[in-house]
Design a protein around this motif. Sequence first.
Motif, PDB file in Angstrom:
ATOM      1  N   VAL A  97       0.301  -3.360  -6.113  1.00 20.83           N
ATOM      2  CA  VAL A  97       0.259  -2.080  -5.417  1.00 20.83           C
ATOM      3  C   VAL A  97      -1.167  -1.572  -5.275  1.00 20.83           C
ATOM      4  CG1 VAL A  97       1.176   0.265  -5.325  1.00 20.83           C
ATOM      5  CG2 VAL A  97       2.500  -1.546  -6.452  1.00 20.83           C
ATOM      6  N   THR A  98      -1.541  -1.231  -4.046  1.00 18.02           N
ATOM      7  CA  THR A  98      -2.748  -0.449  -3.794  1.00 18.02           C
ATOM      8  C   THR A  98      -2.302   0.993  -3.603  1.00 18.02           C
ATOM      9  OG1 THR A  98      -3.889  -2.298  -2.747  1.00 18.02           O
ATOM     10  CG2 THR A  98      -4.727  -0.090  -2.278  1.00 18.02           C
ATOM     11  N   ALA A  99      -2.777   1.871  -4.484  1.00 19.17           N
ATOM     12  CA  ALA A  99      -2.304   3.256  -4.517  1.00 19.17           C
ATOM     13  C   ALA A  99      -3.420   4.185  -4.057  1.00 19.17           C
ATOM     14  CB  ALA A  99      -1.859   3.614  -5.936  1.00 19.17           C
ATOM     15  N   LEU A 100      -3.248   4.790  -2.883  1.00 12.20           N
ATOM     16  CA  LEU A 100      -4.265   5.660  -2.313  1.00 12.20           C
ATOM     17  C   LEU A 100      -4.040   7.109  -2.728  1.00 12.20           C
ATOM     18  CD1 LEU A 100      -6.663   6.221  -0.377  1.00 12.20           C
ATOM     19  CD2 LEU A 100      -4.955   6.453   1.467  1.00 12.20           C
ATOM     20  N   SER A 101      -5.044   7.686  -3.364  1.00  8.48           N
ATOM     21  CA  SER A 101      -4.997   9.115  -3.714  1.00  8.48           C
ATOM     22  C   SER A 101      -6.132   9.829  -2.994  1.00  8.48           C
ATOM     23  CB  SER A 101      -5.128   9.304  -5.231  1.00  8.48           C
ATOM     24  OG  SER A 101      -6.343   8.756  -5.711  1.00  8.48           O
ATOM     25  N   LEU A 102      -5.982  11.122  -2.792  1.00  9.49           N
ATOM     26  CA  LEU A 102      -7.001  11.918  -2.110  1.00  9.49           C
ATOM     27  C   LEU A 102      -8.254  11.997  -2.971  1.00  9.49           C
ATOM     28  CD1 LEU A 102      -7.729  13.725   0.324  1.00  9.49           C
ATOM     29  CD2 LEU A 102      -6.863  15.663  -1.004  1.00  9.49           C
ATOM     30  N   TYR A 103      -9.406  11.743  -2.364  1.00  7.95           N
ATOM     31  CA  TYR A 103     -10.655  11.791  -3.124  1.00  7.95           C
ATOM     32  C   TYR A 103     -10.881  13.180  -3.710  1.00  7.95           C
ATOM     33  CZ  TYR A 103     -15.522  11.972  -4.376  1.00  7.95           C
ATOM     34  OH  TYR A 103     -16.682  12.168  -5.087  1.00  7.95           O
ATOM     35  N   ASN A 104     -11.369  13.219  -4.957  1.00 10.72           N
ATOM     36  CA  ASN A 104     -11.784  14.470  -5.582  1.00 10.72           C
ATOM     37  C   ASN A 104     -12.952  14.173  -6.515  1.00 10.72           C
ATOM     38  OD1 ASN A 104     -10.778  14.314  -8.604  1.00 10.72           O
ATOM     39  ND2 ASN A 104      -9.105  13.516  -7.326  1.00 10.72           N
ATOM     40  N   SER A 105     -13.617  15.219  -6.966  1.00 13.38           N
ATOM     41  CA  SER A 105     -14.814  15.054  -7.797  1.00 13.38           C
ATOM     42  C   SER A 105     -14.520  15.141  -9.288  1.00 13.38           C
ATOM     43  CB  SER A 105     -15.851  16.121  -7.422  1.00 13.38           C
ATOM     44  OG  SER A 105     -15.322  17.424  -7.619  1.00 13.38           O
ATOM     45  N   LEU A 153       0.845  -1.191   0.000  1.00  9.28           N
ATOM     46  CA  LEU A 153       0.000   0.000   0.000  1.00  9.28           C
ATOM     47  C   LEU A 153       0.876   1.235   0.000  1.00  9.28           C
ATOM     48  CD1 LEU A 153      -2.723   1.554   0.394  1.00  9.28           C
ATOM     49  CD2 LEU A 153      -2.354   1.280   2.866  1.00  9.28           C
ATOM     50  N   VAL A 154       0.555   2.211  -0.857  1.00  7.49           N
ATOM     51  CA  VAL A 154       1.233   3.503  -0.871  1.00  7.49           C
ATOM     52  C   VAL A 154       0.191   4.580  -0.613  1.00  7.49           C
ATOM     53  CG1 VAL A 154       2.613   5.149  -2.198  1.00  7.49           C
ATOM     54  CG2 VAL A 154       2.958   2.691  -2.527  1.00  7.49           C
ATOM     55  N   THR A 155       0.321   5.322   0.487  1.00  6.36           N
ATOM     56  CA  THR A 155      -0.532   6.487   0.704  1.00  6.36           C
ATOM     57  C   THR A 155       0.140   7.702   0.075  1.00  6.36           C
ATOM     58  OG1 THR A 155       0.419   7.280   2.809  1.00  6.36           O
ATOM     59  CG2 THR A 155      -1.196   5.477   2.928  1.00  6.36           C
ATOM     60  N   GLY A 208      -9.390   8.177  -1.271  1.00  6.68           N
ATOM     61  CA  GLY A 208      -9.762   8.266   0.134  1.00  6.68           C
ATOM     62  C   GLY A 208      -8.894   9.282   0.847  1.00  6.68           C
ATOM     63  N   ASP A 209      -8.872   9.201   2.180  1.00  5.83           N
ATOM     64  CA  ASP A 209      -8.191  10.193   3.002  1.00  5.83           C
ATOM     65  C   ASP A 209      -7.615   9.495   4.223  1.00  5.83           C
ATOM     66  OD1 ASP A 209      -7.580  12.397   4.754  1.00  5.83           O
ATOM     67  OD2 ASP A 209      -8.966  13.634   3.604  1.00  5.83           O
ATOM     68  N   VAL A 210      -6.352   9.748   4.524  1.00  8.02           N
ATOM     69  CA  VAL A 210      -5.727   9.110   5.681  1.00  8.02           C
ATOM     70  C   VAL A 210      -6.344   9.570   6.993  1.00  8.02           C
ATOM     71  CG1 VAL A 210      -3.516   8.635   4.557  1.00  8.02           C
ATOM     72  CG2 VAL A 210      -3.864  10.835   5.732  1.00  8.02           C
ATOM     73  N   ARG A 211      -7.126  10.634   6.973  1.00  8.31           N
ATOM     74  CA  ARG A 211      -7.796  11.087   8.188  1.00  8.31           C
ATOM     75  C   ARG A 211      -8.995  10.197   8.539  1.00  8.31           C
ATOM     76  NH1 ARG A 211      -8.612  17.250   6.462  1.00  8.31           N
ATOM     77  NH2 ARG A 211      -9.163  16.090   4.548  1.00  8.31           N
ATOM     78  N   ASP A 212      -9.357   9.294   7.644  1.00  7.68           N
ATOM     79  CA  ASP A 212     -10.465   8.370   7.869  1.00  7.68           C
ATOM     80  C   ASP A 212      -9.907   7.065   8.433  1.00  7.68           C
ATOM     81  OD1 ASP A 212     -12.510   6.413   7.563  1.00  7.68           O
ATOM     82  OD2 ASP A 212     -13.468   7.652   6.027  1.00  7.68           O
ATOM     83  N   ALA A 213     -10.047   6.872   9.738  1.00  8.17           N
ATOM     84  CA  ALA A 213      -9.442   5.711  10.398  1.00  8.17           C
ATOM     85  C   ALA A 213     -10.030   4.401   9.904  1.00  8.17           C
ATOM     86  CB  ALA A 213      -9.610   5.831  11.916  1.00  8.17           C
ATOM     87  N   SER A 214     -11.345   4.362   9.699  1.00 14.21           N
ATOM     88  CA  SER A 214     -11.983   3.132   9.233  1.00 14.21           C
ATOM     89  C   SER A 214     -11.489   2.747   7.847  1.00 14.21           C
ATOM     90  CB  SER A 214     -13.507   3.308   9.223  1.00 14.21           C
ATOM     91  OG  SER A 214     -14.148   2.152   8.725  1.00 14.21           O
ATOM     92  N   LEU A 215     -11.370   3.733   6.959  1.00 15.26           N
ATOM     93  CA  LEU A 215     -10.853   3.468   5.617  1.00 15.26           C
ATOM     94  C   LEU A 215      -9.450   2.891   5.672  1.00 15.26           C
ATOM     95  CD1 LEU A 215     -11.021   3.874   2.452  1.00 15.26           C
ATOM     96  CD2 LEU A 215      -9.857   6.055   2.870  1.00 15.26           C
ATOM     97  N   MET A 216      -8.608   3.459   6.523  1.00 18.10           N
ATOM     98  CA  MET A 216      -7.232   2.995   6.596  1.00 18.10           C
ATOM     99  C   MET A 216      -7.154   1.562   7.112  1.00 18.10           C
ATOM    100  SD  MET A 216      -5.792   5.356   5.152  1.00 18.10           S
ATOM    101  CE  MET A 216      -4.282   4.410   5.156  1.00 18.10           C
ATOM    102  N   ARG A 217      -7.999   1.213   8.073  1.00 12.16           N
ATOM    103  CA  ARG A 217      -7.986  -0.178   8.567  1.00 12.16           C
ATOM    104  C   ARG A 217      -8.325  -1.149   7.438  1.00 12.16           C
ATOM    105  NH1 ARG A 217     -10.437   2.176  13.148  1.00 12.16           N
ATOM    106  NH2 ARG A 217     -12.515   1.579  12.395  1.00 12.16           N
ATOM    107  N   GLY A 218      -9.297  -0.777   6.616  1.00 12.99           N
ATOM    108  CA  GLY A 218      -9.672  -1.645   5.518  1.00 12.99           C
ATOM    109  C   GLY A 218      -8.600  -1.768   4.464  1.00 12.99           C
ATOM    110  N   VAL A 261      -2.749   5.496  10.244  1.00 16.43           N
ATOM    111  CA  VAL A 261      -1.974   4.476   9.531  1.00 16.43           C
ATOM    112  C   VAL A 261      -1.327   3.516  10.523  1.00 16.43           C
ATOM    113  CG1 VAL A 261       0.034   4.080   8.058  1.00 16.43           C
ATOM    114  CG2 VAL A 261      -1.573   5.918   7.508  1.00 16.43           C
ATOM    115  N   LEU A 262      -0.722   4.054  11.574  1.00 18.96           N
ATOM    116  CA  LEU A 262      -0.040   3.218  12.559  1.00 18.96           C
ATOM    117  C   LEU A 262      -1.020   2.307  13.286  1.00 18.96           C
ATOM    118  CD1 LEU A 262       2.367   5.920  14.025  1.00 18.96           C
ATOM    119  CD2 LEU A 262       3.005   4.020  12.518  1.00 18.96           C
ATOM    120  N   GLU A 263      -2.184   2.829  13.643  1.00 16.82           N
ATOM    121  CA  GLU A 263      -3.190   2.009  14.309  1.00 16.82           C
ATOM    122  C   GLU A 263      -3.681   0.897  13.380  1.00 16.82           C
ATOM    123  OE1 GLU A 263      -5.066   1.803  17.414  1.00 16.82           O
ATOM    124  OE2 GLU A 263      -3.094   2.558  17.998  1.00 16.82           O
ATOM    125  N   ALA A 264      -3.847   1.220  12.102  1.00 13.88           N
ATOM    126  CA  ALA A 264      -4.277   0.215  11.136  1.00 13.88           C
ATOM    127  C   ALA A 264      -3.228  -0.874  10.990  1.00 13.88           C
ATOM    128  CB  ALA A 264      -4.563   0.872   9.785  1.00 13.88           C
TER     129      ALA A 264
END
Length: 341
Positions: A38-46, A15-17, A69-79, A117-120
């Motif tokens: 690779v799972t590549a996380l980018s900031l959500y936009n419209s 995973l790359v944030t 998504g957003d690293v500020r979303d703890a549930s998303l990061m766990r998934g 991220v660390l908690e996840a």
Amino acid sequence: MLRQGSAGYEELNVLVTGADGFIGSHLVEGLARAGATVTALSLYNSFDSHGWLDDIDASLREGIHAVRGDVRDASLMRGLVARQDIVFHLAALIAIPYSYAAPQSYVETNILGTLNVLEAVRASHVTRVVHTSTSEVYGTALVCPISETHRLQGQSPYSASKIGADMMAEAYARSFDLPVAILRPFNTFGPRQSERAVIASVLRQALDPNVSSIKVGDLSTIRDFTFVADTVAAFLAIGIGQRIEYGTPYNAGSGHAVTIGEVAALALEATGSHKPIESESQRMRPEQSEVRELLADASRFSAATGWRPRTSLREGLVRTADWWRSRLERGRVRRERDYVT
């Protein structure tokens, strides 16, 4: 023990944030070439955009799963972290000027995002998480070159937030025995970098026929520049290096320092431009916040991994100038979002 293939990353889930950013997108490419999934996380936009990931060659995309998504979303990061082997955490707010105007957003993204991220990772079976630090945490050098034992100095809200994130990474390594490797790159440059960075700004201005002079900030400050391909090599090395100590930072820099005036002159040479260089007060940081000198001592990292930069400053400037020239010719110049590294 890290599970390794013949190329180091074959058959690994990674995973790359901050994957849509300058360094992040290059790292995703490097991992895909090395055989990682690779799972590549980018900031959500419209805008249906994945940032610089959209510029990656189609031949590499098969091994890349782009998500928003957003690293500020703890549930998303766990998934996202679940079922990964390695996590590279690059997502951050990094624009220093904006940190003076909106410091709380830097705390929320850089510190709380890192905590998520660390908690996840703590709740998963990840074998290593690489946390991205920055040479800005050192502030103005008290001694040169700068080793990892140099005092940390929060000379901007941005650097203070990164110090907090670094300390959180160290704390999780110490408190929970989490496999956290900390990479501290010095100033990186190359294709895809936004114009908030001095080299990108000078090259674009030098090549833009509508610009008559090169506007920069303080020409006397000193920096240690590393080409992005070498910074990516540093990430790849720390990601699977067997001699890495968790919870302590590793510097990654060239060990060669130049003034901003000198690098601007070299950038003009790389473009063949003869435009005058002008220093503008509005491009300067507050006096007590300016970092006067950064010069890396990366000997500890080199000893642990064998990493050394291979691209000279001149060669890197030529390659970056070629990229900017191509962008301008195709009319594709854009300003990168401030969210990602």
